[in-house]
Design a protein around this motif. Structure first.
Motif, mmCIF file in Angstrom:
data_model
loop_
_atom_site.group_PDB
_atom_site.id
_atom_site.type_symbol
_atom_site.label_atom_id
_atom_site.label_comp_id
_atom_site.label_asym_id
_atom_site.label_seq_id
_atom_site.Cartn_x
_atom_site.Cartn_y
_atom_site.Cartn_z
ATOM 1 N N LEU A 193 0.554 -1.002 0.051
ATOM 2 C CA LEU A 193 -0.014 0.134 -0.260
ATOM 3 C C LEU A 193 0.732 0.467 -0.142
ATOM 4 N N ALA A 194 0.386 2.067 -0.026
ATOM 5 C CA ALA A 194 0.907 3.815 -0.639
ATOM 6 C C ALA A 194 0.841 3.927 1.034
ATOM 7 N N SER A 228 -3.710 10.518 2.779
ATOM 8 C CA SER A 228 -2.869 9.719 1.647
ATOM 9 C C SER A 228 -4.216 8.771 1.373
ATOM 10 N N LEU A 229 -4.189 8.248 1.804
ATOM 11 C CA LEU A 229 -5.822 7.483 1.516
ATOM 12 C C LEU A 229 -6.851 7.867 0.521
ATOM 13 N N ARG A 268 -6.572 10.522 -1.293
ATOM 14 C CA ARG A 268 -5.755 10.876 -2.640
ATOM 15 C C ARG A 268 -6.434 9.265 -3.252
ATOM 16 N N GLN A 269 -5.584 7.958 -2.022
ATOM 17 C CA GLN A 269 -5.439 6.846 -3.350
ATOM 18 C C GLN A 269 -7.459 6.503 -3.637
ATOM 19 N N TRP A 270 -8.436 7.038 -2.379
ATOM 20 C CA TRP A 270 -10.040 6.788 -2.738
ATOM 21 C C TRP A 270 -10.068 7.590 -3.993
ATOM 22 N N THR A 312 -8.220 8.131 -6.966
ATOM 23 C CA THR A 312 -7.985 8.005 -7.632
ATOM 24 C C THR A 312 -9.070 6.686 -8.173
ATOM 25 N N THR A 313 -9.372 5.815 -7.258
ATOM 26 C CA THR A 313 -10.438 4.531 -7.303
ATOM 27 C C THR A 313 -11.655 5.027 -8.042
ATOM 28 N N PRO A 333 -8.930 0.908 -0.345
ATOM 29 C CA PRO A 333 -8.994 2.102 -1.992
ATOM 30 C C PRO A 333 -7.676 0.508 -2.476
ATOM 31 N N ALA A 334 -7.142 0.778 -2.088
ATOM 32 C CA ALA A 334 -6.294 -0.969 -3.006
ATOM 33 C C ALA A 334 -7.132 -1.942 -3.763
ATOM 34 N N ASP A 379 -9.903 -1.219 -5.901
ATOM 35 C CA ASP A 379 -9.184 -1.696 -7.516
ATOM 36 C C ASP A 379 -9.228 -2.250 -7.658
#
Length: 290
Positions: free
Chosen positions: A10-11, A147-148, A150-152, A154-155, A279-280, A283
């Motif tokens: 994970l990021a 950070s999460l 931003r990931q969310w 994007t997803t 998020p990961a 996705d």
């Protein structure tokens, strides 16, 4: 064809194993018991795992969490087991119980804080802020939450593009039946469940209509649902003995998903726990459903 993927990268800040706990307002390090795998994962993400004196049995990720003292399953806790660890606080979700046990812990002077389970991404950030406050990791909590987020975003942008492409092709959203078989009778998920919420978040359609909550899998309902895809957990596959045995459960062999061998298995807490892997994992689910 069934596809399985382990989503351990994970990021986030890498998991640490030797991190000192931040002191509480009293100057003493916090002693926390986390009663949900998502809360335990967050403690590790915040590098606050040194504050954990106990976790429940759903706390299996990251692997180091399996080495923590276990207080039992989150829905069947005991006051004696919790109090024996001398925690300064117990953190859980609304699924934790029994209520009488939590009341006994509170009566003993131990704060018990339960995060709401509304089955939305905001649950994740709410949990992060809860753990960050309890561990004195406010700045780290804000960083991980950002950070999460931003990931969310994007997803969700990817979900929107996938949905738009599907509409342009006049194709229907994939009908997905969620089946969980962690022990005892296999269960399917209707509305007002984490699985139903997850399917909506990736633009899929829950094939089990007219049912609220979880119901035992039966041949008639599975055949009537006619799912294009069956979604399950890696734990379910392990419990039943693999994909071939999985398809032998009531009614599944009569579905389009079985005919095309469309079975997706993902880690249960990553998929349904609304924790930092959300998020990961979602996705990945979106990609597999495309």
């Amino acid at each position: 064809m069934m596809r399985r993927r382990h989503l351990f990268a994970l990021a986030l800040t890498p998991w640490m194993t030797d991190v000192k706990a931040a002191p509480t307002a009293t100057g003493r390090p916090p002693r926390l018991v986390t009663v949900h795998g998502s809360l335990t994962e967050i403690a590790f993400a915040l590098k606050a795992q040194a504050t954990l004196v106990g976790t429940d049995t759903t706390s299996a990720y990251p692997p180091a969490a399996q080495q923590t003292t276990k207080v039992g399953y989150m829905r069947s806790l005991s006051a004696e087991g919790l109090l024996a660890l001398q925690p300064t606080a117990v953190l859980g979700t609304e699924e934790a119980g029994p209520a009488v046990v939590l009341a006994q812990v509170r009566a003993a002077g131990i704060p018990v804080t339960l995060a709401a389970s509304r089955h939305r991404f905001e649950d994740v950030t709410d949990k992060i802020h809860l753990v960050a406050q309890a561990t004195g990791r406010g700045p780290a909590g804000r960083d991980v939450a950002a950070s999460l987020q931003r990931q969310w975003q994007t997803t969700q942008a990817q979900v929107a593009r996938t949905t738009a492409s599907r509409l342009a092709r006049k194709a229907a959203a994939p009908r997905v039946l969620f089946v969980m078989a962690h022990g005892g009778a296999a269960m399917t998920a209707g509305t007002d469940t984490a699985a139903d919420a997850v399917l909506g978040l990736v633009g899929a359609s829950n094939a089990l209509t007219g049912v609220r909550g979880y119901r035992a899998l039966n041949a008639e309902a599975a055949a009537a649902a006619q799912p294009d895809v069956v979604l399950t957990t890696t734990e379910s596959l392990a419990f039943v003995g693999g994909a071939e045995r999985f398809w032998q459960q009531p009614g599944l062999a009569l579905t389009p998903a079985a005919r095309h061998q469309r079975l997706i298995a993902l880690d249960a807490m990553g998929l349904l726990g609304f924790g930092p892997r959300m998020p990961a994992v979602l996705d990945d689910l979106r990609r597999q459903l495309a």
